[in-house]
Design a protein around this motif. Sequence first.
Motif, short mmCIF file in Angstrom:
data_model
loop_
_atom_site.label_atom_id
_atom_site.label_comp_id
_atom_site.label_asym_id
_atom_site.label_seq_id
_atom_site.Cartn_x
_atom_site.Cartn_y
_atom_site.Cartn_z
N GLN A 310 0.85 -1.08 -0.11
CA GLN A 310 -0.04 -0.05 0.00
C GLN A 310 0.80 1.20 -0.05
OE1 GLN A 310 -2.11 -0.61 3.60
NE2 GLN A 310 -3.40 -2.43 2.53
N LEU A 311 2.05 1.26 0.73
CA LEU A 311 2.82 2.49 0.79
C LEU A 311 3.48 2.49 -0.64
CD1 LEU A 311 4.25 4.64 2.40
CD2 LEU A 311 5.87 2.86 3.20
N ALA A 314 1.12 4.01 -2.85
CA ALA A 314 0.59 5.41 -2.75
C ALA A 314 1.86 6.49 -3.14
CB ALA A 314 0.52 5.75 -1.05
N ASP A 319 -2.01 6.97 -5.06
CA ASP A 319 -3.29 6.25 -4.68
C ASP A 319 -3.19 5.82 -3.23
OD1 ASP A 319 -5.72 5.01 -4.51
OD2 ASP A 319 -4.85 3.35 -5.80
N GLN A 320 -3.61 6.49 -2.34
CA GLN A 320 -3.82 6.14 -0.79
C GLN A 320 -5.02 5.44 -0.26
OE1 GLN A 320 -3.80 10.03 -1.26
NE2 GLN A 320 -1.49 9.84 -1.90
N ILE A 323 -4.93 2.29 1.68
CA ILE A 323 -4.32 2.45 2.93
C ILE A 323 -5.39 2.12 4.13
CG2 ILE A 323 -2.71 3.85 4.82
CD1 ILE A 323 -1.33 4.74 2.41
N TRP A 328 -3.28 4.79 8.73
CA TRP A 328 -3.20 6.44 8.71
C TRP A 328 -3.24 6.69 10.28
CZ3 TRP A 328 -2.22 9.34 4.87
CH2 TRP A 328 -2.61 8.88 3.73
N VAL A 340 2.98 10.25 3.04
CA VAL A 340 2.48 9.16 2.58
C VAL A 340 1.65 9.67 1.45
CG1 VAL A 340 0.79 7.41 3.02
CG2 VAL A 340 2.38 7.77 4.84
N SER A 341 1.11 11.08 1.40
CA SER A 341 0.37 11.55 0.41
C SER A 341 1.35 12.14 -0.34
CB SER A 341 -0.82 12.32 0.95
OG SER A 341 0.05 13.31 1.82
#
Length: 930
Positions: A310-311, A314, A319-320, A323, A328, A340-341
């Motif tokens: 997922q990281l 992102a 694309d978060q 997550i 978060w 992360v964003s």
Amino acid sequence: MSDSGGAGGGAVAAQDNSVWRKASQRVGELRRAGTDSRQAAGRWRERAAVALDRTWTGSWLALGWVLGTALQLQQAQLSARWCYGLACGMGLLGLACLGWLRHAAWVGRGLTGWPPPAMRKLAWLVLAGVLAWSSTGWRASMQLAQRLPANLDGSTWRLTARVADLPVRTASGMRLVLWVEQATREGDAHPASLPALPMRLQLHVADQPWPDAPEAVMARVRQLQGLRAHETWALSARLRVPRGLMNPHGFDQELWLWSRGIAATASPLWQGEVPQQVAAPTGWTLAGTRERVRQQIAQVLHAADPRSMQLVTALTMGDQSSIAEGDWQVFRDTGVAHLVSISGLHITGLAALAMGLAAGWWRLQGRLLLHLRPAWLTAQRLSRQSWSRWSGLAVALAYSAFSGWGIPAQRTVLMLAAWCVLRELGVRWPWLTQALLVMALVVAVDPWALLQAGFWLSFVAVAVLLHMTTQADVSTSQSASPSAGDSTSATSDSPPRPGWRRPWAWLTRAGWQLLRLQLLLLVALAPLTASWFGQVSLVGVLANLVAVPWVTWLITPLCLLGLLWPMAWQLAALVAEPLLAILRQMAAWPQASWQVEAAPWPWMALAAAGATLFVVVQRARQVVWWRVLAVAWMLPALFWRTPRPDSGQFEVLALDVGQGSAIVVRTARHTLLYDAGPRYGPVTDAGERVVLPLLRALGDRVDRLVLSHADADHAGGAERVLQAQPRAELWGSMAPDDPWPAMRPGWQRCAAGQHWTWDGVRFEVLFPSVHWVPNAHARNEGSCVLRVLAAPNADQAAPTVLLTGDIGQRQEAALVRDHGGDQPPFARLQAQLLMAPHHGSGGSSSEAFLQAVRPDWVLVQAGHGNRFGHPAPAMLGRARAAGAQVRVTTGCGAMQWRSAAPQVVRCQRELDRRYWHVTSPVDGGAGGAQ
């Protein structure tokens, strides 16, 4: 202007950022040379005055534009378009006149000194504000005209629409943005005119439309969730005016939709014509490429840790959505959520890395590969600094575009582009002036960004980086330039340093600069994170000290390398695993984050001024005392305590949770939560999205949670609340096999006759009886009815509130029989405020019950457009006939009532009214959304 000028001129330009200091130095040189300095000094001072006036003019124009835009965003209703047009014309005319006056003064037409400097600055400020106010209002009126009309709210259509962007996975389903190409009203043989429909829709496809949905419906769900970017489909959907919940300190969903140009929301119809693909995407599209990259990442990392995958997703493409919420929360507690964003600090750090690599390549090809230098590069005489700046901007632009070109990325690229242009032109404005101009540029492109947390977080982070870069340039130029009056370099006789010491000195200097950057960011962002998120990460400095270089210079380059060599994604996931483990350990530390209550805006403005002062003051002689003063300005906001009712008084806050119930009752030192709101999906509920953020903003700790009954619309958020509030007691009308009693083994079942007193406020349970037996098929009939009484006084009877859950008319009749009447103890139903039973259904709030309660106010918690038709018109009519005033959350939002002022109910939609908010009758009467 190129940076490759003469050594002396370049050193002076880099050393002195102030045009007045340049003029003074030039005057001194002329005097030492023995020339006639009087005329030369006058010419240099005139040039300095012109340059300085232009600098300050730009600053006042930028500040005026930002303030004018901010003023327009406070409008509750838009003005007429002719007002905006007239204001725009007047602003342009005023700017033209002021510009002519300034030009006339410069060319010596006898107007020197008029208007006075103070009046001139004020004029620039006001005129720029008028232009910003009018242009933003005009844009808003044009966008509001494209919104779905109120008379079409809830209508069904057959749409032919193109998927505009990459589908986004949410906690409860899939979210898609559609561009409508053709629309036909269901049941209407004539096609609707496209201007009557919004061109841009947001379609939400739920993972499970309702419990135990048939296989045919689930097949449609899978089909719609399989849509890809730029595909054209024909589907049937129900359109709604874009609407969101409205609560104190809550997320403004309607502003979020407005800022993205969403003019209507849509939900698919599960019966009738099936969706059909009309056209497939043709040619190359960026969204299609991003979709293929996302699928390729999932294939390469199918065996890796899901968190690492997922990281990597992102950081590669922005694309978060995949997550998890728990991750978060870890990122927020450690203060690294911005990494992360695709945020401003992230893109700026990547651009800095690209600039360093470009500068290194320039040195290499200049020393070893000079014969390979491109001819066009030699012809342009591009300097090393220019080459590195534009290379960094190009990398930032390419990465931002591929990662989805989100709003934070747009703002950051604009900031970097403005900075590069100013440096390329040789303009050495103060960093605060540059920040103001860049802010005005960004606000001109996206006015509503001023109300978003991401704008301020990314802007402040990039502004701090620009400030540190400016300071570093000044320090470097001062150390590289000889002192005034010296004819030889001060370092000419210094022995050279050993080669092995240079890397160590560079690492030490870089580590110190990184630590200093994190400390400045902690102070600069503290007021913002406290205002928007209600917390300040205490481990943020240490976590960012580890995570910033790890993510920016290690994981992100590997993620981007994976676009060319997919195996690099495996390396990125492998490198990300230890970082995620370290962050989880830090988040588990005691007091990892500091919870801050929401302070009023004057205190937050003072805190922001203190943070700015802390960052700006760098080289003053009394820097310690200035920073102590800056911290003192920040303390009132960081240690703010929300006022509570006086002893013997209480307040009731009925939250806007949609089709459900959640009510907060606050006394002088205690907080009771009556119901916890509905469940919105498999992993989201009102407890997480509405109740807990409000409690954090108020600084409240729940002492007792009372669940009226175990239905999902009342107890759906109870699990999250009980997890976040470990000291909260649990009461309610539940069966032992319900999931919540297991979380509190000492829970208490509601029974008539129970009572307690908090801070002079009495709480009484009136229903159900002690003989009630839980029944899973008749939960409403056993709802816990709670009566709350303020302390009586000599002037009036004790203000009273009656909380009723979902009781029906049979239970109402039992309450009237046991507690109704005019004399004690049969007057226990009388209350100034009544929470309408069963969300205002037609089978509740009977005439006999209303006559026994005699309420002044009847509050209804119901969701807009709910399938049950709540509140029922018959119930509203009975309440008005009994002399009560009615308020409904669909038009009122969250509703607040205080025992100290029982004649007033405050509606959150009225308090926070802005022109992008949907308006509905506050009393639930006829009338569509506006």
